[in-house]
Design a protein around this motif. Structure first.
Motif, PDB file in Angstrom:
ATOM      1  N   ASP A 111      -9.985 -18.117  -8.005  1.00 33.37           N
ATOM      2  CA  ASP A 111      -8.666 -18.633  -7.422  1.00 33.37           C
ATOM      3  C   ASP A 111      -8.876 -20.119  -7.017  1.00 33.37           C
ATOM      4  O   ASP A 111      -9.975 -20.563  -7.134  1.00 33.37           O
ATOM      5  N   SER A 112      -7.426 -21.223  -6.702  1.00 35.49           N
ATOM      6  CA  SER A 112      -7.367 -22.169  -6.246  1.00 35.49           C
ATOM      7  C   SER A 112      -8.767 -22.063  -4.763  1.00 35.49           C
ATOM      8  O   SER A 112      -9.348 -23.483  -5.231  1.00 35.49           O
ATOM      9  N   GLU A 113      -8.870 -21.650  -4.374  1.00 39.74           N
ATOM     10  CA  GLU A 113      -9.172 -20.925  -2.804  1.00 39.74           C
ATOM     11  C   GLU A 113     -10.787 -21.598  -3.650  1.00 39.74           C
ATOM     12  O   GLU A 113     -11.524 -22.377  -3.338  1.00 39.74           O
ATOM     13  N   GLY A 114     -11.435 -20.796  -4.422  1.00 43.07           N
ATOM     14  CA  GLY A 114     -12.352 -20.643  -4.622  1.00 43.07           C
ATOM     15  C   GLY A 114     -12.966 -21.629  -5.693  1.00 43.07           C
ATOM     16  O   GLY A 114     -14.010 -22.229  -5.824  1.00 43.07           O
ATOM     17  N   ARG A 115     -11.907 -22.035  -6.183  1.00 40.83           N
ATOM     18  CA  ARG A 115     -12.492 -23.792  -7.070  1.00 40.83           C
ATOM     19  C   ARG A 115     -12.735 -25.017  -6.026  1.00 40.83           C
ATOM     20  O   ARG A 115     -14.103 -25.349  -6.064  1.00 40.83           O
ATOM     21  N   LYS A 116     -11.582 -24.720  -5.122  1.00 42.17           N
ATOM     22  CA  LYS A 116     -12.392 -25.457  -4.092  1.00 42.17           C
ATOM     23  C   LYS A 116     -13.769 -25.456  -3.349  1.00 42.17           C
ATOM     24  O   LYS A 116     -14.388 -26.670  -3.395  1.00 42.17           O
ATOM     25  N   ILE A 117     -14.021 -24.156  -2.800  1.00 44.84           N
ATOM     26  CA  ILE A 117     -15.565 -23.820  -3.068  1.00 44.84           C
ATOM     27  C   ILE A 117     -16.311 -24.705  -3.522  1.00 44.84           C
ATOM     28  O   ILE A 117     -17.289 -25.023  -3.757  1.00 44.84           O
ATOM     29  N   THR A 118     -16.399 -24.145  -4.446  1.00 46.11           N
ATOM     30  CA  THR A 118     -17.086 -24.630  -6.011  1.00 46.11           C
ATOM     31  C   THR A 118     -17.545 -25.996  -5.440  1.00 46.11           C
ATOM     32  O   THR A 118     -18.410 -26.648  -6.178  1.00 46.11           O
ATOM     33  N   GLY A 119     -16.126 -26.396  -5.357  1.00 46.46           N
ATOM     34  CA  GLY A 119     -16.702 -28.084  -5.814  1.00 46.46           C
ATOM     35  C   GLY A 119     -17.531 -28.647  -4.300  1.00 46.46           C
ATOM     36  O   GLY A 119     -17.841 -29.963  -4.378  1.00 46.46           O
ATOM     37  N   GLN A 120     -16.105 -28.190  -3.461  1.00 46.30           N
ATOM     38  CA  GLN A 120     -17.239 -28.790  -1.840  1.00 46.30           C
ATOM     39  C   GLN A 120     -18.527 -27.748  -1.627  1.00 46.30           C
ATOM     40  O   GLN A 120     -19.607 -29.141  -1.347  1.00 46.30           O
ATOM     41  N   THR A 121     -19.090 -27.516  -2.639  1.00 48.75           N
ATOM     42  CA  THR A 121     -20.673 -26.887  -2.961  1.00 48.75           C
ATOM     43  C   THR A 121     -21.139 -27.997  -3.247  1.00 48.75           C
ATOM     44  O   THR A 121     -22.560 -27.789  -3.348  1.00 48.75           O
ATOM     45  N   MET A 122     -20.994 -28.535  -4.712  1.00 48.28           N
ATOM     46  CA  MET A 122     -21.664 -28.960  -5.204  1.00 48.28           C
ATOM     47  C   MET A 122     -22.193 -30.665  -4.244  1.00 48.28           C
ATOM     48  O   MET A 122     -22.442 -31.418  -4.577  1.00 48.28           O
ATOM     49  N   LEU A 123     -20.829 -31.158  -4.057  1.00 48.17           N
ATOM     50  CA  LEU A 123     -21.132 -32.541  -3.110  1.00 48.17           C
ATOM     51  C   LEU A 123     -21.870 -32.020  -1.966  1.00 48.17           C
ATOM     52  O   LEU A 123     -22.707 -32.994  -1.666  1.00 48.17           O
ATOM     53  N   PHE A 124     -21.922 -30.678  -1.674  1.00 46.96           N
ATOM     54  CA  PHE A 124     -22.871 -29.972   0.006  1.00 46.96           C
ATOM     55  C   PHE A 124     -23.956 -30.634  -1.383  1.00 46.96           C
ATOM     56  O   PHE A 124     -25.477 -30.556  -0.166  1.00 46.96           O
ATOM     57  N   VAL A 125     -24.034 -30.062  -1.857  1.00 48.08           N
ATOM     58  CA  VAL A 125     -26.056 -30.078  -3.182  1.00 48.08           C
ATOM     59  C   VAL A 125     -26.031 -31.378  -2.773  1.00 48.08           C
ATOM     60  O   VAL A 125     -27.342 -31.969  -2.607  1.00 48.08           O
ATOM     61  N   ALA A 126     -25.108 -32.646  -3.628  1.00 48.35           N
ATOM     62  CA  ALA A 126     -25.109 -33.533  -3.418  1.00 48.35           C
ATOM     63  C   ALA A 126     -25.829 -33.960  -2.079  1.00 48.35           C
ATOM     64  O   ALA A 126     -26.649 -35.338  -1.609  1.00 48.35           O
ATOM     65  N   ASP A 127     -25.424 -34.010  -1.371  1.00 46.71           N
ATOM     66  CA  ASP A 127     -25.369 -34.594  -0.273  1.00 46.71           C
ATOM     67  C   ASP A 127     -26.680 -34.138   0.343  1.00 46.71           C
ATOM     68  O   ASP A 127     -27.893 -34.892   0.927  1.00 46.71           O
ATOM     69  N   GLU A 128     -27.644 -32.829   0.233  1.00 48.46           N
ATOM     70  CA  GLU A 128     -28.466 -32.370   0.280  1.00 48.46           C
ATOM     71  C   GLU A 128     -29.956 -33.164  -0.299  1.00 48.46           C
ATOM     72  O   GLU A 128     -31.153 -33.077   0.126  1.00 48.46           O
ATOM     73  N   LEU A 129     -29.471 -33.878  -1.387  1.00 45.73           N
ATOM     74  CA  LEU A 129     -30.428 -34.415  -1.980  1.00 45.73           C
ATOM     75  C   LEU A 129     -30.230 -35.090  -1.326  1.00 45.73           C
ATOM     76  O   LEU A 129     -32.321 -36.195  -1.537  1.00 45.73           O
ATOM     77  N   GLY A 130     -30.015 -36.352  -0.387  1.00 49.12           N
ATOM     78  CA  GLY A 130     -30.146 -36.559   0.560  1.00 49.12           C
ATOM     79  C   GLY A 130     -30.826 -38.109  -0.440  1.00 49.12           C
ATOM     80  O   GLY A 130     -30.405 -39.037   0.267  1.00 49.12           O
ATOM     81  N   VAL A 131     -29.523 -38.895  -1.483  1.00 48.06           N
ATOM     82  CA  VAL A 131     -29.441 -39.718  -2.233  1.00 48.06           C
ATOM     83  C   VAL A 131     -29.055 -41.078  -0.861  1.00 48.06           C
ATOM     84  O   VAL A 131     -28.746 -41.924  -1.399  1.00 48.06           O
ATOM     85  N   LYS A 132     -27.719 -40.640  -0.481  1.00 48.40           N
ATOM     86  CA  LYS A 132     -27.531 -41.173   0.234  1.00 48.40           C
ATOM     87  C   LYS A 132     -27.845 -41.874   1.274  1.00 48.40           C
ATOM     88  O   LYS A 132     -28.244 -42.961   1.999  1.00 48.40           O
ATOM     89  N   ARG A 133     -28.020 -40.948   1.771  1.00 51.30           N
ATOM     90  CA  ARG A 133     -29.003 -41.330   3.281  1.00 51.30           C
ATOM     91  C   ARG A 133     -30.611 -41.830   2.953  1.00 51.30           C
ATOM     92  O   ARG A 133     -31.603 -42.603   3.626  1.00 51.30           O
TER      93      ARG A 133
END
Length: 359
Positions: free
Chosen positions: A135-157
């Motif tokens: 559903d729409s919330e599931g898609r939102k969760i997926t998007g946030q998960t992908m952004l979180f994974v990008a954060d965990e890569l640590g490129v910004k930090r």
């Protein structure tokens, strides 16, 4: 009696709550997918000396990739590559291309492995298999998960990682494009070396004889009907690797097959390429350059043993089976005043596999 116990029901949280962090949204998504995080542990304290040291190690691998890929481009474009007798720099051209490209690929591999093994958090999670629509919330969760994974890569930090990754992969992309773009920068067939074989007429228009491996010229009577012989240009070093592109198959066709072959020649503008019932074709397969030397008298097919390409001699050596997509070039031949076969001209098409599919 069943020992299975149902998990207590839990109310989903409001994903639009502004106080939720990205990780909170990721956790909620995991719970909704029946995922349990068994272990989650960052490997370094953010900003610690150990983290910075590992970051520099990963960056060094990517920078090594960039340097090696840049060296590949320099060698590819400017290093002398045309063969010259002796011990010149041209002998190092191919080894240097292999060395620089190999180091570049190793740098990418070690960089990614070190990044994943040393910098990313250690995580163990278990998920129950289930089905359901998103559903729409599931898609939102997926998007946030992908952004979180990008954060965990640590490129910004860790900006050094992003810079080194860009500096390393950009030259690698140029390496991939170099063979395609290189022909637009520098003429790869300068002096028409790919259009010239040992059968090119000598200075003054002298025609080159077709000779055996021992250098003896060939007469029509030397080949019985349905037979064939491998011939070379009758010039100095004509049977050596110096003129490996000149190896030719001279075939004596039977009368009915020769009539069919001449008709096929006329259809492609090769009316005078045959002499009597004799035809000569390049022995170098147009697929991968292997020797196409297995001739079937009954079917007039010439087979290449490497990848099983087959060419129909009575139809301009057209490929009828296998991966080859271009016919074998035909050598125009005739007999001189002394009764020996000679080439009327050089091959009028490029011999072997080359660049014929490029405009």
């Amino acid at each position: 009696m069943s020992t299975h116990t149902e998990k207590p029901a839990r109310e989903p949280i409001d994903l639009d709550d502004p106080e939720l962090t990205r990780f909170d949204v990721v956790q909620e998504g995991l719970r909704r997918d029946d995922i349990e995080i068994v272990h989650y542990e960052p490997q370094f304290v953010a900003g610690s000396k150990a983290e910075r040291r590992t970051t520099r190690l990963v960056a060094s691998f990517f920078l090594l990739t960039g340097l090696a890929a840049t060296a590949f481009l320099v060698v590819y474009i400017w290093w002398p590559w045309q063969y010259e007798p002796g011990h010149g720099g041209d002998k190092l051209y191919t080894p240097l291309l292999g060395l620089t490209l190999g180091v570049a690929l190793l740098g990418i591999g070690f960089g990614i492995l070190t990044w994943g093994k040393k910098l990313l958090p250690k995580e163990v999670a278990i998920q129950d298999r289930h089905e359901g629509e998103v559903d729409s919330e599931g898609r939102k969760i997926t998007g946030q998960t992908m952004l979180f994974v990008a954060d965990e890569l640590g490129v910004k930090r860790r900006p050094l990682l992003g810079i080194s990754l860009l500096a390393g992969l950009a030259p690698v992309g140029a390496v991939a494009a170099a063979p395609l773009v290189g022909g637009l920068i520098k003429q790869p067939h300068e002096n028409n070396q790919m259009f010239t074989t040992g059968f090119k007429p000598a200075e003054g228009g002298g025609r080159i004889r077709l000779v055996r491996e021992d250098g003896r010229p060939v007469r029509p009577a030397d080949i019985s009907a349905g037979g064939q012989i491998t011939v070379f240009p009758g010039i100095e070093h004509g049977v050596s690797n110096k003129h490996a592109d000149s190896v030719t198959l001279l075939i004596h066709l039977r009368e009915s097959d020769a009539v069919e072959a001449r008709e096929a020649n006329e259809r492609v503008g090769h009316r005078d390429y045959m002499w009597g019932n004799y035809a000569a074709y390049s022995k170098i397969c147009t697929h991968a350059g292997c020797p196409a030397s297995l001739y079937e008298q009954q079917t007039n097919r010439l087979l290449c043993p490497c990848h099983q390409s087959q060419f129909l001699i009575t139809d301009n050596a057209r490929p009828i089976f296998g991966p080859a997509s271009r016919r074998l070039p035909q050598l125009p031949i005739e007999v001189d005043d002394e009764g020996f076969f000679v080439a009327k001209s050089d091959y009028t098409e490029t011999v072997g596999p080359d660049f014929w599919e490029r405009p």
